[in-house]
Enzyme design. Sequence first.
Site, PDB file in Angstrom:
ATOM      1  N   ASP A 156      33.888  28.957  35.196  1.00  0.00           N
ATOM      2  CA  ASP A 156      34.680  29.313  34.005  1.00  0.00           C
ATOM      3  C   ASP A 156      35.775  28.287  33.729  1.00  0.00           C
ATOM      4  O   ASP A 156      35.923  27.823  32.592  1.00  0.00           O
ATOM      5  CB  ASP A 156      35.313  30.712  34.179  1.00  0.00           C
ATOM      6  CG  ASP A 156      34.294  31.821  33.991  1.00  0.00           C
ATOM      7  OD1 ASP A 156      33.087  31.528  34.043  1.00  0.00           O
ATOM      8  OD2 ASP A 156      34.703  32.985  33.796  1.00  0.00           O
ATOM      9  N   GLY A 204      34.157  39.405  29.961  1.00  0.00           N
ATOM     10  CA  GLY A 204      33.183  38.432  30.455  1.00  0.00           C
ATOM     11  C   GLY A 204      33.091  37.173  29.602  1.00  0.00           C
ATOM     12  O   GLY A 204      32.180  36.372  29.774  1.00  0.00           O
ATOM     13  N   SER A 252      40.375  34.892  31.213  1.00  0.00           N
ATOM     14  CA  SER A 252      41.321  34.528  32.274  1.00  0.00           C
ATOM     15  C   SER A 252      41.321  33.018  32.498  1.00  0.00           C
ATOM     16  O   SER A 252      42.377  32.406  32.657  1.00  0.00           O
ATOM     17  CB  SER A 252      41.021  35.273  33.579  1.00  0.00           C
ATOM     18  OG  SER A 252      39.766  34.916  34.072  1.00  0.00           O
TER      19      SER A 252
HETATM   20  N1  LIG Z   1      45.989  35.756  26.233  1.00  0.00           N
HETATM   21  C1  LIG Z   1      46.332  36.160  27.447  1.00  0.00           C
HETATM   22  N2  LIG Z   1      47.621  36.415  27.738  1.00  0.00           N
HETATM   23  C2  LIG Z   1      47.969  36.814  28.967  1.00  0.00           C
HETATM   24  N3  LIG Z   1      47.124  37.016  29.977  1.00  0.00           N
HETATM   25  C3  LIG Z   1      45.830  36.798  29.752  1.00  0.00           C
HETATM   26  C4  LIG Z   1      45.362  36.372  28.482  1.00  0.00           C
HETATM   27  N4  LIG Z   1      44.029  36.234  28.544  1.00  0.00           N
HETATM   28  C5  LIG Z   1      43.671  36.576  29.809  1.00  0.00           C
HETATM   29  N5  LIG Z   1      44.745  36.911  30.524  1.00  0.00           N
HETATM   30  C6  LIG Z   1      44.751  37.297  31.945  1.00  0.00           C
HETATM   31  O1  LIG Z   1      43.398  37.264  32.405  1.00  0.00           O
HETATM   32  C7  LIG Z   1      42.969  38.554  32.871  1.00  0.00           C
HETATM   33  C8  LIG Z   1      41.537  38.821  32.395  1.00  0.00           C
HETATM   34  O2  LIG Z   1      40.653  38.469  33.384  1.00  0.00           O
HETATM   35  P1  LIG Z   1      39.203  39.131  33.482  1.00  0.00           P
HETATM   36  O3  LIG Z   1      39.335  40.597  33.636  1.00  0.00           O
HETATM   37  O4  LIG Z   1      38.436  38.364  34.460  1.00  0.00           O
HETATM   38  O5  LIG Z   1      38.614  38.891  32.043  1.00  0.00           O
HETATM   39  P2  LIG Z   1      37.640  37.795  31.488  1.00  0.00           P
HETATM   40  O6  LIG Z   1      36.282  38.249  31.878  1.00  0.00           O
HETATM   41  O7  LIG Z   1      37.869  37.873  30.016  1.00  0.00           O
HETATM   42  O8  LIG Z   1      38.041  36.502  32.100  1.00  0.00           O
HETATM   43  C9  LIG Z   1      43.938  39.530  32.224  1.00  0.00           C
HETATM   44  O9  LIG Z   1      44.061  40.674  33.019  1.00  0.00           O
HETATM   45  C10 LIG Z   1      45.223  38.733  32.143  1.00  0.00           C
HETATM   46  O10 LIG Z   1      45.922  38.795  33.374  1.00  0.00           O
HETATM   47  C1  LIG Z   2      25.770  38.772  36.847  1.00  0.00           C
HETATM   48  C2  LIG Z   2      26.483  37.473  37.126  1.00  0.00           C
HETATM   49  O1  LIG Z   2      25.532  36.468  37.364  1.00  0.00           O
HETATM   50  C3  LIG Z   2      27.303  37.038  35.923  1.00  0.00           C
HETATM   51  C4  LIG Z   2      28.433  37.956  35.555  1.00  0.00           C
HETATM   52  O2  LIG Z   2      28.891  37.657  34.295  1.00  0.00           O
HETATM   53  P1  LIG Z   2      30.145  38.370  33.603  1.00  0.00           P
HETATM   54  O3  LIG Z   2      31.373  37.736  34.170  1.00  0.00           O
HETATM   55  O4  LIG Z   2      30.069  39.818  33.869  1.00  0.00           O
HETATM   56  O5  LIG Z   2      29.933  38.019  32.193  1.00  0.00           O
HETATM   57  C5  LIG Z   2      27.342  37.684  38.358  1.00  0.00           C
HETATM   58  C6  LIG Z   2      27.894  36.410  38.961  1.00  0.00           C
HETATM   59  O6  LIG Z   2      27.413  35.303  38.679  1.00  0.00           O
HETATM   60  O7  LIG Z   2      28.830  36.532  39.780  1.00  0.00           O
END
Ligand SMILES: Nc1ncnc2c1ncn2[C@@H]1O[C@H](COP(=O)(O)OP(=O)(O)O)[C@@H](O)[C@H]1O
Ligand SMILES: C[C@@](O)(CCOP(=O)(O)O)CC(=O)O
Length: 408
Positions: A226, A164, A168
């Site tokens: 984001d 979170g 990504s």
């Molecule tokens: N340093 C990195 N190198 C390669 N892929 C990355 C990196 N950081 C993030 N990612 C990509 O972003 C995805 C993470 O997304 P997500 O689960 O939404 O996490 P977050 O909440 O941290 O954004 C990973 O599964 C990967 O595909």
């Molecule tokens: C709970 C919420 O407001 C934020 C979610 O945050 P996070 O990606 O789980 O850190 C959900 C949303 O905005 O989609």
Amino acid sequence: MLNGDNCYTVSVSAPGKVILHGEHSVVYGKTAIAVSLGLRSSIVIKEVKTAGEPVVYIHLPCVGLQETIPLNPTVKALFNPPLCAGVTGKFTWKIPGKLDHDCHLRKVNEFLHMMKPNFDELPSNQKNSLRSFLYMYSGIFGSTNVQIKSMDISMGSELTIGAGTGSSASFAVCLAGALLRLLSLKAHPAAAFEPPQGFEPHEREAISAWAYNCERIMHGAPSGIDNETCTFGSVVSFKKGSKPRHLDLRLNLRVLLVDSRVSRETHALVVKVAGLRQRNMAAVDHIMDALDDVAHTATQILEKLSGGKCPADTDADYQHLAELWDMNHCLLASLGVSHPALETIRGFARARSLACKLTGAGGGGYAMILIPPSTPRTAVDSLTGQLLENGFRVTETCVGGPGVELEM
Ligand SMILES: Nc1ncnc2c1ncn2[C@@H]1O[C@H](COP(=O)(O)OP(=O)(O)O)[C@@H](O)[C@H]1O
Ligand SMILES: C[C@@](O)(CCOP(=O)(O)O)CC(=O)O
């Protein structure tokens, strides 16, 4: 940078993000405020000379991926990406919003299955990173005439993936920033002999838009907050149904980012709040309104703090902000999204008169403790020690710093 072999190297970094105010209430149409995080991802793209066919070497240690992609078949399958239905002309990298996203992504997926017959068996983070790279590389370079070369791409991150904190978006912003800068250097070779310039506002717009497309690959229908925060840095305000708004504030708020080490699922927490609201509509709506007020008042204080006020005012402003952080946490707790581990962290912070709130969906995940400039170092050190002794992970960092940057 250009070396003797006529090969360019580009290095870029981008921050992660945290939600400062408005988690959960944003789902009900209220304002959310996100800030850039001092923890960053970074990328180095180096053009290299190779003996045979051109290739891209990809090193993504954070997701355990090392891959070599042949470029000639990539060009054949994925270059000249299609425009959205109803848009006339030819697609260019300047209009990522006009790319036929679904069609281009489908071609990327088909290509990956052809190139790697075991593609479906890869972990989903590797699949998403590979999809994102190919989507963006072919989307950006596939709409130009610049001559492509073999390249070596390495990417690292200080962020925990999938927690979170916007890893990504940070990944996608780095990738977009580096590819767009490489394209610009190749298209205007004379610029390589001038001192490197940071990203201009119009370049940031393009970076954020490409990163948004990547976020769509990872998350389906993201809000855009984001990619905007990781690109522009500082503070981004967002309301459902409208474009995220970047507030150009110069902030450097010190925080302890504390990992409760309790894993949580955002969707389950959103559903939990929806259930609570269903049973207690008026009460929950009042809480949502209060959360909205907190977000708006906090934004006004952040604006004041960024204006370089005199120290006496700064203390009062930090105190007011701390009060709002506490209130924000308690309102979220009343929605049932805190967790005993988060309350323990808050207890340790409160014992030192420091404000603490959960960030993101709650139910675990991260807490943030505000460290006003007047906080004695000993208090921060003893708090950090206590948190570590109790099994939490602690990172001292800043929020509100710069967005995507070219590394010299
Ligand atoms: N340093 C990195 N190198 C390669 N892929 C990355 C990196 N950081 C993030 N990612 C990509 O972003 C995805 C993470 O997304 P997500 O689960 O939404 O996490 P977050 O909440 O941290 O954004 C990973 O599964 C990967 O595909
Ligand atoms: C709970 C919420 O407001 C934020 C979610 O945050 P996070 O990606 O789980 O850190 C959900 C949303 O905005 O989609």
